[in-house]
Design a protein around this motif. Structure first.
Motif, short mmCIF file in Angstrom:
data_model
loop_
_atom_site.label_atom_id
_atom_site.label_comp_id
_atom_site.label_asym_id
_atom_site.label_seq_id
_atom_site.Cartn_x
_atom_site.Cartn_y
_atom_site.Cartn_z
N MET A 11 41.85 62.05 29.55
CA MET A 11 41.68 63.24 30.47
C MET A 11 40.17 62.78 31.37
O MET A 11 40.23 62.72 32.59
N ILE A 12 39.21 61.96 30.58
CA ILE A 12 38.06 61.28 31.08
C ILE A 12 38.70 60.60 32.60
O ILE A 12 37.36 61.04 33.37
N SER A 13 39.44 59.94 32.27
CA SER A 13 39.45 58.76 33.19
C SER A 13 40.58 59.41 34.69
O SER A 13 40.19 59.05 35.23
N SER A 14 40.69 60.84 34.78
CA SER A 14 40.69 61.01 35.81
C SER A 14 39.96 62.00 36.64
O SER A 14 39.84 62.05 37.76
N SER A 15 38.44 61.54 36.69
CA SER A 15 37.09 61.58 37.01
C SER A 15 37.12 60.14 37.17
O SER A 15 35.44 60.02 37.85
N VAL A 53 35.32 56.61 32.92
CA VAL A 53 35.25 56.27 32.11
C VAL A 53 34.56 54.87 31.35
O VAL A 53 34.17 54.66 30.27
N SER A 54 34.03 54.23 32.33
CA SER A 54 33.17 52.87 31.83
C SER A 54 31.62 53.42 31.48
O SER A 54 31.67 52.95 30.70
N ILE A 63 34.68 46.47 31.75
CA ILE A 63 34.81 48.02 31.04
C ILE A 63 35.70 48.85 31.23
O ILE A 63 36.40 48.82 29.98
N ALA A 64 36.50 48.81 32.24
CA ALA A 64 36.82 49.64 31.94
C ALA A 64 38.42 49.09 30.93
O ALA A 64 39.71 49.69 29.66
N THR A 65 38.69 47.69 30.85
CA THR A 65 39.59 47.24 30.32
C THR A 65 39.65 46.95 28.88
O THR A 65 40.57 47.02 28.65
N PRO A 104 44.66 53.33 35.33
CA PRO A 104 44.36 52.25 34.91
C PRO A 104 44.23 51.60 36.74
O PRO A 104 45.36 51.60 37.25
N PRO A 105 43.30 50.78 37.13
CA PRO A 105 43.51 50.02 38.32
C PRO A 105 44.57 48.77 38.51
O PRO A 105 44.59 48.79 37.11
N GLN A 106 46.00 48.87 39.51
CA GLN A 106 46.60 47.84 39.14
C GLN A 106 46.25 46.36 38.59
O GLN A 106 46.26 45.88 37.93
N GLU A 107 45.11 46.42 38.70
CA GLU A 107 44.79 44.28 38.75
C GLU A 107 43.92 44.33 37.47
O GLU A 107 43.81 43.40 37.06
#
Length: 461
Positions: A51-55, A60-61, A284-286, A359-362
């Motif tokens: 949910m927080i990833s929508s922000s 997220v980080s 950080i996201a990974t 997540p970013p595709q990278e």
């Protein structure tokens, strides 16, 4: 065919999970509520992270960075609550009801006071702490982290009360009541996150508001259960203001070494997080998403790690070392099997699970590699690294387990993680491989300890 299979299964359970102290029905009655609780806690954390990833990636980080610090701090008073669980379980095993009640009250009092002190410290020093640990992060990430750190710090007192009451209830085998309290708190947290983050778009501030309301509501329910509903412990409000030093010493004999272990252990994880920050926001996201996926695979094993404290504690309280050894071996095998099964279930579901985080595709390919390697390595290593020390601690062997965990954490996860992740340039994969190496080394040391006699030589009660 079904009758033959059922007979064989009953025989297997009888051989490996029944003894003089308790049988497999009692053990699985203890474990099932804890398993459901762990599934909800980890599943709801996954939903909250999604949910927080929508922000955005910055949110997220920030949440992941502060949660690394929160886990470090919360585990200090959770460690003391675990000391209370061990003492309560051993008195329960010895049949001393009056001392069970005193140990439970002392657990709630000590955990609450420690949590209050930590909360005041973290709120008062939030700016220098953020600059020291995460000063290299972007301004946007730092501002979100500041909001989340202050907000989550104010909630420590609420979660401390819930953890202390649940710890005492697990010690006497009332895992259903513990489950109910945990579900109230965590379900309310998710529902409020849906309201504040998804519907009202309040971002990180909405998450801090949700966590405070949920944890203090959970604390109110826990105290109401303790004083008005429970018919076993017979605790009154005035009992929480009584400080029996001999009882506190018993709790701290287990709790303080474990708290020190958690501080060093999670301090090492926090330091690891610091050099992950230097790898950038994507790293950080990974790490955040990879950690959430790893926790999913560990749900049954984590439940076994909590259940074994009550099982071994009650065996030691009765003086039944043979049962304690038998149950520990069985739990280790069951833990490894559960990790293998969860890995086989979740690896094919990787894409829809990761899709929850947007997540970013990278980073998707690296996430899959990290998850795959971790799933394979944890099957032989996680149980001996986490379930076994819980068992040794339940027998009173807290000092050895704590020293071992602290040394291996800093020598392998921190130093080797820095070498592999930063110096050699392997990034997040290097950090996670170093963590897997640490599991193997400390697990081997715990197995060596378990084969001897010193782990059950401590006289706690």
């Amino acid at each position: 065919m079904l009758v033959r299979l059922r007979t064989r299964m009953n025989g297997l359970l009888q051989n490996h999970f029944s003894g003089e102290s308790m049988d497999y029905r009692q053990i699985f009655a203890l474990m099932l509520p804890i398993l459901i609780d762990q599934a909800f806690i980890i599943g709801l954390n996954l939903v909250n992270t999604a949910m927080i990833s929508s922000s955005g990636v910055a949110a997220v980080s920030a949440v992941n960075m502060v949660d690394a610090l929160n886990i470090f701090l919360i585990n200090v008073f959770v460690a003391v609550a675990t000391g209370g669980t061990v003492v309560v379980a051993q008195y329960k095993g010895s049949g001393n009801g009056q001392m069970v009640s005193r140990a439970s009250a002392a657990t709630v009092t000590s955990v609450t006071l420690i949590a209050l002190a930590i909360a005041l410290l973290i709120i008062g020093l939030h700016n220098p702490i953020l600059q020291l640990l995460f000063g290299s992060a972007s301004p946007e990430v730092l501002e979100s982290a500041r909001i989340y750190l202050i907000g989550s710090g104010t909630s420590f007192l609420g979660i401390a009360v819930v953890q202390a009451v649940c710890g005492a209830l697990r010690g006497i085998g009332k895992t259903r009541a513990s489950l109910a309290l945990s579900l109230i708190m965590n379900l309310l947290y998710v529902l409020l996150n849906i309201l504040f983050i998804t519907l009202l778009h309040m971002g990180v501030f909405g998450m801090t508001l949700a966590i405070n309301i949920a944890r203090f509501a959970g604390a109110a329910c826990a105290l109401y259960y303790l004083f008005k509903v429970d018919a076993t412990l017979h605790i009154r409000l005035k009992d929480l203001f009584h400080f029996p030093l001999s009882m506190l010493r018993k709790i701290m004999f287990i709790g303080l070494p474990f708290a020190a272990e958690q501080m060093f252990f999670n301090g090492g994880k926090l330091l690891t997080q610091v050099f992950i920050v230097s790898l950038g926001t994507y790293a950080i996201a990974t790490n955040a998403i990879g950690g959430s996926l790893a926790m999913l695979t560990q749900i049954p094993a984590s439940a076994l790690s909590l259940t074994i404290v009550t099982v071994v504690g009650q065996c030691i309280g009765r003086g039944d070392i043979a049962d304690a050894r038998k149950f520990i071996r069985s739990f280790l095998w069951l833990g490894a099997i559960s990790l293998a099964v969860m890995g086989l279930i979740l690896i094919p579901l990787f894409n829809p699970l990761v899709g929850l985080f947007n997540p970013p595709q990278e980073i998707v390919h690296e996430l899959f590699v990290v998850m795959l390697i971790n799933v394979i390595i944890q099957v032989p290593l996680w149980s001996i690294s986490f379930i076994l020390p819980s068992a040794l601690r339940a027998a009173g062997d807290s000092r050895f387990t704590s020293i071992t965990s602290m040394m291996t954490m800093w020598l392998f996860r921190v130093i080797l993680g820095y070498i592999m992740g930063i110096v050699l340039g392997w990034g997040i994969l290097g950090v996670w491989l170093a963590m897997n190496c640490e599991w193997g080394v400390r697990g081997a040391l715990f197995l060596w300890r378990f084969r001897g006699k010193k782990w059950y030589a401590h006289k706690l009660i």
